[in-house]
Design a protein around this motif. Structure first.
Motif, PDB file in Angstrom:
ATOM      1  N   ASP A   1     -27.639 -55.309  48.950  1.00 43.74           N
ATOM      2  CA  ASP A   1     -29.008 -55.684  48.628  1.00 43.74           C
ATOM      3  C   ASP A   1     -29.107 -56.084  47.171  1.00 43.74           C
ATOM      4  OD1 ASP A   1     -29.728 -55.023  51.189  1.00 43.74           O
ATOM      5  OD2 ASP A   1     -30.683 -53.128  50.674  1.00 43.74           O
TER       6      ASP A   1
ATOM      7  N   TRP B   1     -31.787 -68.506  47.152  1.00 40.86           N
ATOM      8  CA  TRP B   1     -30.807 -69.289  47.872  1.00 40.86           C
ATOM      9  C   TRP B   1     -30.769 -70.698  47.299  1.00 40.86           C
ATOM     10  CZ3 TRP B   1     -35.546 -67.910  49.849  1.00 40.86           C
ATOM     11  CH2 TRP B   1     -36.401 -68.922  50.282  1.00 40.86           C
TER      12      TRP B   1
ATOM     13  N   ARG C   1     -38.026 -68.339  56.042  1.00 36.38           N
ATOM     14  CA  ARG C   1     -37.948 -68.552  54.594  1.00 36.38           C
ATOM     15  C   ARG C   1     -39.292 -69.122  54.159  1.00 36.38           C
ATOM     16  NH1 ARG C   1     -32.425 -68.557  52.839  1.00 36.38           N
ATOM     17  NH2 ARG C   1     -31.100 -68.414  54.660  1.00 36.38           N
TER      18      ARG C   1
ATOM     19  N   HIS D   1     -35.998 -63.269  47.720  1.00 33.94           N
ATOM     20  CA  HIS D   1     -34.635 -63.718  47.998  1.00 33.94           C
ATOM     21  C   HIS D   1     -34.387 -65.037  47.269  1.00 33.94           C
ATOM     22  CE1 HIS D   1     -30.819 -63.983  49.972  1.00 33.94           C
ATOM     23  NE2 HIS D   1     -31.139 -65.043  50.681  1.00 33.94           N
TER      24      HIS D   1
ATOM     25  N   ASP E   1     -26.461 -70.173  51.605  1.00 35.65           N
ATOM     26  CA  ASP E   1     -26.922 -68.813  51.342  1.00 35.65           C
ATOM     27  C   ASP E   1     -25.828 -67.799  51.699  1.00 35.65           C
ATOM     28  OD1 ASP E   1     -28.309 -66.496  50.896  1.00 35.65           O
ATOM     29  OD2 ASP E   1     -29.928 -66.937  52.289  1.00 35.65           O
TER      30      ASP E   1
ATOM     31  N   GLU F   1     -26.817 -64.163  52.663  1.00 36.96           N
ATOM     32  CA  GLU F   1     -27.730 -63.984  53.798  1.00 36.96           C
ATOM     33  C   GLU F   1     -27.386 -62.742  54.622  1.00 36.96           C
ATOM     34  OE1 GLU F   1     -29.491 -66.912  57.251  1.00 36.96           O
ATOM     35  OE2 GLU F   1     -27.514 -67.341  56.426  1.00 36.96           O
TER      36      GLU F   1
ATOM     37  N   CYS G   1     -28.259 -61.607  45.759  1.00 39.00           N
ATOM     38  CA  CYS G   1     -28.538 -63.031  45.975  1.00 39.00           C
ATOM     39  C   CYS G   1     -28.657 -63.848  44.693  1.00 39.00           C
ATOM     40  CB  CYS G   1     -29.795 -63.214  46.828  1.00 39.00           C
ATOM     41  SG  CYS G   1     -31.286 -62.464  46.146  1.00 39.00           S
TER      42      CYS G   1
END
Length: 134
Positions: free
Chosen positions: A23, A68, A93, A66, A78, A81, A26
């Motif tokens: 977690d 990406w 998204r 998030h 991504d 993901e 990203c």
């Protein structure tokens, strides 16, 4: 396009020591891939700091932040993901204004050119050591 797909594969392979399932990874992953593509002379993409709903999160009260990459063709890159697999994966998204499940304002999506995002990352450097696989 063939070269672009090859560049993307190379950039993603360069992440082999990064734990892309953790977690919060990203932003670091997006930075590394953006830098890799940019250094190869490819600039036809945006780094998106947005929000997602996970499959399980649809039953929660708020979306999840998030980051990406999206090519100008619409294709999404991504590599992190999979951090959402434990929540049923990404259901949606959000590219725009995010609202919680009660339609209260949650936040705005930010869109960056590769150059803008890499300048921003220089201002706030990441310590990649905490994201390495154990």
């Amino acid at each position: 396009m063939k070269h672009l797909q090859q560049y993307i594969r190379q950039c993603i392979q360069s992440l082999e020591n990064i734990d892309c399932e953790r977690d919060g990874v990203c932003m670091q992953v997006a930075e590394l891939v953006a830098k890799c593509l940019f250094e190869k002379g490819f600039e036809d993409f945006q780094v998106i700091e947005g929000y997602i709903w996970t499959e399980d999160g649809l039953y929660d009260q708020y979306p999840t932040e998030h980051t990406w990459i999206q090519l100008n063709t619409g294709e999404i890159i991504d590599p992190s993901e999979s951090q959402f697999d434990k929540y049923g994966g990404i259901a949606e998204r959000i590219q725009g204004t995010a609202y919680d499940d009660e339609d209260e304002y949650y936040g705005e999506t930010k869109f960056y050119s590769p150059e803008e995002y890499l300048k921003l990352s220089l201002k706030y450097p990441n310590d990649l050591s905490k994201w390495l696989k154990k």
